[in-house]
Design an enzyme around this catalytic site. Structure first.
Site, PDB file in Angstrom:
ATOM      1  N   ASP A 139     -35.483   1.890  93.761  1.00 56.82           N
ATOM      2  CA  ASP A 139     -34.789   0.908  92.919  1.00 56.82           C
ATOM      3  C   ASP A 139     -35.361   0.962  91.504  1.00 56.82           C
ATOM      4  O   ASP A 139     -36.548   0.708  91.291  1.00 56.82           O
ATOM      5  CB  ASP A 139     -34.962  -0.501  93.521  1.00 56.82           C
ATOM      6  CG  ASP A 139     -34.027  -1.526  92.902  1.00 56.82           C
ATOM      7  OD1 ASP A 139     -33.583  -1.327  91.763  1.00 56.82           O
ATOM      8  OD2 ASP A 139     -33.740  -2.536  93.574  1.00 56.82           O
ATOM      9  N   SER A 151     -30.252  -9.279  95.081  1.00 60.69           N
ATOM     10  CA  SER A 151     -30.709  -9.234  93.696  1.00 60.69           C
ATOM     11  C   SER A 151     -30.992 -10.639  93.180  1.00 60.69           C
ATOM     12  O   SER A 151     -31.781 -11.379  93.763  1.00 60.69           O
ATOM     13  CB  SER A 151     -29.677  -8.506  92.829  1.00 60.69           C
ATOM     14  OG  SER A 151     -30.220  -8.226  91.552  1.00 60.69           O
ATOM     15  N   HIS A 176     -30.818   0.374  93.825  1.00 64.08           N
ATOM     16  CA  HIS A 176     -30.475  -1.049  93.758  1.00 64.08           C
ATOM     17  C   HIS A 176     -29.093  -1.252  94.387  1.00 64.08           C
ATOM     18  O   HIS A 176     -28.090  -1.451  93.701  1.00 64.08           O
ATOM     19  CB  HIS A 176     -30.485  -1.530  92.295  1.00 64.08           C
ATOM     20  CG  HIS A 176     -30.457  -3.031  92.159  1.00 64.08           C
ATOM     21  ND1 HIS A 176     -31.505  -3.831  92.542  1.00 64.08           N
ATOM     22  CD2 HIS A 176     -29.494  -3.866  91.687  1.00 64.08           C
ATOM     23  CE1 HIS A 176     -31.201  -5.093  92.298  1.00 64.08           C
ATOM     24  NE2 HIS A 176     -29.978  -5.149  91.778  1.00 64.08           N
TER      25      HIS A 176
END
Length: 423
Positions: A368, A310, A400
């Protein structure tokens, strides 16, 4: 490098090391110019330079003076002059082809200091003893005389129940074993602890502190006192500090720092701590090795990959593209960059300048909802357009988060980037 070989070897069970410190009698005086010239030609040294060196080493005259008496002049055509800056280099070239034929035996040379390290496993010393015999035969063929009285051996053995070791025979003499040995200015102990070496360093530094006090007593200004400290005292404290400081005990480090504190009071200005000196010299030494690919320690500084998930992945891309591209690769999982990110311009500038950029591995879940899949895909496309090599992998149905297939893909990629194992 020798300590690195030994420590790496001792990580395995049932292992120990035997270290033979070889001493030559008048090593530089035994060089045969004809043999040296042939070796230089084999090393692609130009014939003109070979002839110049041969002429330099042959036909030299010398005489001996004792009191008022002087001997007649004699011509010398063997060896290299003592004290000549060229002599250590010529001796290193002369012994260049003296190498170990077995991977478990390391032969280290620094001018006329030669060390044979046998990395023994399961008590099998055959390779070590064979290499010692080969070294003895090689020396005989090259006019090098072994000083058997000063040639000693050290055994490094941390096994719980070590078996008695048979003495090594070298030049028809049994080699004596020692617990400590001063090698290239460092006192090495068979337990690989550094108390003896540090005691020697502190003693020498404290002796030189007397002159620092004397100079202050005679009114030398602080800036000159500091220069004297750096050249005469600090140089002793930092002698081979990159080798031994990391393994020093807390008590010994405090003793070293107390010496610096004492010098600080004498000089009257702040001085670098022992930790700072170690860090500075370690960084300097590492940079020198990295800038010298033929150095035997160069392979220990192989580039490694870096990355993150991320926001961590985005930060890794920024760091690599803008500041630190000198890594093996960068990975970004479920990450993206804004389309106006300065990282794209940084990549273009580096590519335009012909500089290196590592490969980028991206993985992104198609489901995601926090960092959309097409954001990551756009990042990969823009970086490719700027000139960076990228590989983008879509993971169907992944949100995610991380997944096992993604980790297996990343593991294979990292293993491919890692340098080959020395074992």
């Amino acid at each position: 490098m020798g300590l690195h070989f030994i420590l790496e070897h001792l990580d395995s069970a049932g292992t120990y090391a035997r270290v033979l410190f070889v001493d030559f009698s008048s090593a530089f005086n035994t060089i045969i110019p004809e043999l040296l010239s042939s070796k230089l030609l084999q090393l692609s040294v130009s014939p003109a330079i070979c002839q110049w060196i041969y002429s330099f080493l042959t036909g030299r005259t010398q005489q001996v003076r004792l009191g008022e008496a002087t001997s007649s002049t004699r011509s010398i055509s063997t060896g290299a002059p003592q004290g000549c800056v060229l002599s250590p280099l010529l001796f290193s070239l002369y012994t260049n082809n003296c190498t170990s034929a077995h991977p478990t035996v390391k032969l280290l040379k620094f001018a006329d200091d030669t060390t044979v390290i046998g990395l023994i496993k399961d008590g099998d010393e055959s390779a070590y003893r064979q290499e010692a015999e080969r070294l003895e035969l090689w020396c005989g063929r090259h006019n090098l005389e072994l000083n058997t009285l000063k040639t000693v051996e050290m055994i490094v053995d941390f096994r719980r129940h070590p078996s008695p070791q048979l003495a090594l025979t070298f030049s028809s003499r049994l080699v004596s074993t020692v617990e400590t040995f001063k090698f290239l200015g460092i006192t090495i102990s068979q337990d690989l602890k550094w108390a003896t070496n540090i005691n020697s360093v502190l003693k020498k530094a404290q002796q030189r502190m007397y002159f620092l006090r004397l100079l202050r007593k005679h009114g030398l200004p602080p800036e000159l006192l500091r220069q004297f400290y750096t050249a005469v005292v600090e140089s002793v404290l930092c002698s081979s500090i990159t080798v031994w400081f990391g393994a020093a005990t807390k008590k010994d480090k405090l003793r070293l720092q107390r010496t610096i504190k004492t010098a600080e009071r004498i000089v009257g200005t702040p001085l670098p701590t022992i930790e700072d000196l170690h860090a500075t010299r370690t960084k300097t030494r590492a940079c020198k090795i990295l800038s010298d690919p033929p150095h035997p320690g160069y392979q220990l500084f192989q580039l490694l990959p870096s990355g993150g998930f991320s926001m961590g992945g985005a930060m890794a891309i920024h760091l690599v593209c803008r500041y630190h591209p000198d890594i093996a690769g960068v990975f970004a999982l479920s990450s993206f960059l804004n389309k106006d990110s300065v990282a794209f311009k940084a990549v273009e500038e580096r590519v335009r300048a012909g500089h290196f950029l590592p490969e980028l591995l991206q993985c992104h879940g198609t489901s995601d909802e926090l960092v959309l899949h097409h954001w990551g895909e756009d990042t990969s496309m823009l970086l490719q357009k700027a000139g960076m090599t990228t590989a983008f992998h879509s993971l169907p149905g992944l949100y995610h988060q991380l997944s096992l297939p993604e980790m297996e893909l990343l593991k294979a990629w990292i293993l491919h980037k890692l340098p080959p194992s020395s074992s």
